[in-house]
Design a protein around this motif. Structure first.
Motif, PDB file in Angstrom:
ATOM      1  N   VAL A   6       8.651  -0.034  -1.234  1.00 42.69           N
ATOM      2  CA  VAL A   6       8.180  -1.192  -0.174  1.00 42.69           C
ATOM      3  C   VAL A   6       9.043  -1.008   1.076  1.00 42.69           C
ATOM      4  CG1 VAL A   6       7.051  -2.463  -1.972  1.00 42.69           C
ATOM      5  CG2 VAL A   6       9.349  -3.293  -1.336  1.00 42.69           C
ATOM      6  N   ASP A   7       8.526  -1.488   2.073  1.00 40.27           N
ATOM      7  CA  ASP A   7       9.567  -1.493   3.174  1.00 40.27           C
ATOM      8  C   ASP A   7      10.289  -2.911   3.153  1.00 40.27           C
ATOM      9  OD1 ASP A   7       7.708  -3.641   4.313  1.00 40.27           O
ATOM     10  OD2 ASP A   7       6.481  -1.730   5.578  1.00 40.27           O
ATOM     11  N   SER A   8      11.148  -3.265   4.380  1.00 37.71           N
ATOM     12  CA  SER A   8      11.895  -4.280   4.310  1.00 37.71           C
ATOM     13  C   SER A   8      10.985  -5.639   4.741  1.00 37.71           C
ATOM     14  CB  SER A   8      12.853  -4.201   5.511  1.00 37.71           C
ATOM     15  OG  SER A   8      12.096  -4.073   6.737  1.00 37.71           O
ATOM     16  N   SER A   9       9.856  -5.442   5.338  1.00 35.40           N
ATOM     17  CA  SER A   9       9.088  -6.696   5.483  1.00 35.40           C
ATOM     18  C   SER A   9       8.149  -7.286   4.271  1.00 35.40           C
ATOM     19  CB  SER A   9       8.025  -6.141   6.832  1.00 35.40           C
ATOM     20  OG  SER A   9       8.791  -6.275   8.170  1.00 35.40           O
ATOM     21  N   ILE A  20       2.119  -3.233  -6.955  1.00 37.04           N
ATOM     22  CA  ILE A  20       2.872  -4.345  -6.390  1.00 37.04           C
ATOM     23  C   ILE A  20       1.992  -5.634  -6.761  1.00 37.04           C
ATOM     24  CG2 ILE A  20       2.985  -5.463  -4.045  1.00 37.04           C
ATOM     25  CD1 ILE A  20       3.625  -2.553  -2.985  1.00 37.04           C
ATOM     26  N   SER A  21       0.669  -5.629  -7.101  1.00 42.30           N
ATOM     27  CA  SER A  21      -0.006  -6.825  -7.225  1.00 42.30           C
ATOM     28  C   SER A  21       0.210  -7.143  -8.868  1.00 42.30           C
ATOM     29  CB  SER A  21      -1.558  -6.513  -7.223  1.00 42.30           C
ATOM     30  OG  SER A  21      -1.922  -5.455  -8.011  1.00 42.30           O
ATOM     31  N   THR A  22       0.580  -6.085  -9.773  1.00 40.11           N
ATOM     32  CA  THR A  22       1.114  -6.499 -11.075  1.00 40.11           C
ATOM     33  C   THR A  22       2.549  -7.359 -11.096  1.00 40.11           C
ATOM     34  OG1 THR A  22      -0.294  -4.776 -12.139  1.00 40.11           O
ATOM     35  CG2 THR A  22       1.176  -5.873 -13.332  1.00 40.11           C
ATOM     36  N   MET A  23       3.094  -6.560 -10.350  1.00 38.53           N
ATOM     37  CA  MET A  23       4.483  -7.095 -10.130  1.00 38.53           C
ATOM     38  C   MET A  23       4.783  -8.643  -9.544  1.00 38.53           C
ATOM     39  SD  MET A  23       7.597  -6.293 -11.129  1.00 38.53           S
ATOM     40  CE  MET A  23       9.256  -6.626 -10.733  1.00 38.53           C
ATOM     41  N   THR A  24       3.694  -8.748  -8.579  1.00 41.31           N
ATOM     42  CA  THR A  24       3.740 -10.101  -7.991  1.00 41.31           C
ATOM     43  C   THR A  24       3.123 -10.972  -8.938  1.00 41.31           C
ATOM     44  OG1 THR A  24       3.447  -8.967  -5.670  1.00 41.31           O
ATOM     45  CG2 THR A  24       2.656 -11.405  -6.023  1.00 41.31           C
ATOM     46  N   PHE A  25       2.219 -10.817  -9.848  1.00 49.23           N
ATOM     47  CA  PHE A  25       1.596 -11.625 -10.706  1.00 49.23           C
ATOM     48  C   PHE A  25       2.556 -12.041 -11.696  1.00 49.23           C
ATOM     49  CE2 PHE A  25       0.086 -12.356 -15.126  1.00 49.23           C
ATOM     50  CZ  PHE A  25      -0.821 -13.219 -14.917  1.00 49.23           C
ATOM     51  N   TYR A  26       3.574 -11.300 -12.230  1.00 47.42           N
ATOM     52  CA  TYR A  26       4.323 -11.676 -13.202  1.00 47.42           C
ATOM     53  C   TYR A  26       5.630 -12.340 -12.593  1.00 47.42           C
ATOM     54  CZ  TYR A  26       2.175  -8.938 -16.927  1.00 47.42           C
ATOM     55  OH  TYR A  26       1.271  -8.659 -17.857  1.00 47.42           O
TER      56      TYR A  26
END
Length: 443
Positions: free
Chosen positions: A48-51, A112-118
């Motif tokens: 992922v980028d910094s933003s 990214i969505s899976t990581m965000t959920f957890y």
């Protein structure tokens, strides 16, 4: 004999309380251990980028915003005859599920969505546990301790103890994390933290709440009544204005942590171990701050202490401008040394305000809504910090900073420093002296 027996029971309950709270706040501080791995996992694993990194960091904190609801539940809804410890246990369970699930998933199977959920699930569990722990501290701080010094001895004492426990957890988490990230995968670090959460769960369920000798001024008044009491408390000017000022002091400052993380690791090539040590230095600063505040500043004006911290933050941000412009490098100061000392301290300076403010609010808090009011305060801070994080993304875009182009970073840091001074225009909203506690009758 009966008096002596009562003193022994009281001493034992205080010891259990300190073990329970010490473990809870230590784990809270140690959360930086897996989160350090998250930063590198998102940057190097998911690219992922910094933003995007900063957006994910702040979005994952959204469960913290609902802390007042958790506080109302904790104050009004008893589970298995208890109203604090079950929420700590539930919080540990949710966090353990979150980190263990991420640990056992293959790198290629994590989006990214899976990581965000957890991450959201884990922060939901952390929020529940923190609310219950904060409520216990707020309740207990109003009781005289067994030191026989009266109520004055308990004012701020337990807050400083748990602050030190959290800071110690942060020191160890960052120190071990900085070393572990070089030798182990992020998933291994996630799994290790999951095991620690299981240990916290076992400790929590081994204690019965009645053995902690918590105040008996609570009634199972129901959620509606608890919400009414919370609304009444936050409408008090002596409570509302300080909360509004503290929230503004976070929300108005664009946060550039994700950008600085990329600048340090990508542009300067700072080693991950150095990043970890910088965070250790910052946590050690928090530990030292708690000791200094408890010994020398506890009776000082909350306004002077908190606004002084705000000014110091702005000075450190201006120093960052000099750092990015290679001023210190030309003086012979290595980039790694600056990152360890100044970047480490700046990252935690914004949390210094929470200790004196939590002591102030604990004194003003009406009996019976400690959990909901303290949760409201922490959720206001969480929401303000999320707003500051999103403003930081917007500021980075405005000055043209990307993952590979940092030419606009000095201008962004100057704008950040200027924004940090804006809340000082309304510093009169913060009490100049500690005021008497608000009673339930007053509320």
């Amino acid at each position: 004999m009966a008096g002596k027996s009562n003193e022994i029971i009281k001493s034992e309950s205080e010891m259990k309380m300190k073990w329970l709270l010490g473990m809870g706040y230590w784990v809270q501080g140690f959360r930086c251990f897996p989160w350090l791995a998250v930063n590198f996992f998102l940057k190097d694993g998911l690219h992922v980028d910094s933003s995007t990194l900063q957006i994910l960091q702040n979005s994952a904190n959204l469960p913290m915003v609902a802390k007042p609801f958790y506080g109302v539940l904790s104050d009004s809804l008893y589970l298995f005859g208890q109203h604090r410890l079950p929420y700590i246990a539930l919080g540990a369970i949710l966090q353990a599920i979150s980190w263990v699930a991420v640990a056992i998933l293959s790198s290629s199977g994590i989006s990214i969505s899976t990581m965000t959920f957890y991450l959201l699930l884990g922060n939901l569990g952390a929020s529940l546990a923190e609310v219950a722990n904060d409520a216990i501290v707020a309740e207990t701080s109003k009781q005289p301790t067994s030191t026989k010094r009266g109520k004055a001895s308990s004012s701020g004492g337990l807050q400083s103890f748990v602050w030190m426990a959290s800071s110690l957890g942060g020191v160890l988490g960052n120190l071990i994390g900085g070393i572990a990230i070089e030798k182990y995968s992020p998933q291994a670090m996630f799994l290790a933290f999951g095991v620690i959460l299981v240990i916290q769960l076992l400790l929590t369920i081994s204690v019965r709440e009645r053995s902690l000798n918590l105040p008996k001024n609570h009634t199972n008044s129901g959620i509606k009544q608890q919400l009414a009491e919370l609304a009444s408390a936050v409408h008090k000017p002596e409570i509302a204005y300080p909360i509004a000022w503290l929230s503004a002091s976070y929300a108005l400052v664009p946060v550039l942590t994700g950008t600085m993380f990329f600048y340090q690791t990508q542009a300067l090539g700072i080693d991950s171990a150095v990043i970890g040590i910088s965070k250790v230095f910052g946590q050690a600063g928090m530990l030292l701050w708690s000791a200094i505040y408890n010994k020398s500043l506890k009776s000082s004006s909350p306004r002077k202490v908190i606004t002084g911290i705000q000014v110091t933050m702005a000075v450190f941000m201006v120093s960052d401008v000099l750092f990015v412009n290679k001023f210190y490098q030309k003086m012979g100061v290595p980039d790694s040394l600056y990152v360890v000392v100044f970047s480490g301290l700046l990252e935690v300076l914004l949390f210094f305000k929470i200790l004196p403010f939590s002591i102030l609010i604990a004194q003003l808090c009406p009996p019976g809504c400690e959990g909901s009011l303290m949760a409201f305060v922490m959720s206001a801070i969480a929401l303000a910090m999320i707003v500051g994080g999103y403003l930081g993304v917007a500021l980075a875009s405005f000055v043209g900073v990307t993952g590979s182009d940092f030419s606009g970073l000095p201008r962004g840091l100057l704008i950040q420093a200027a924004c940090t001074l804006i809340p000082l225009l309304c510093s009169s909203w913060m009490p100049d002296n500690m005021k008497p506690k608000v009673t339930k009758k007053d509320a």
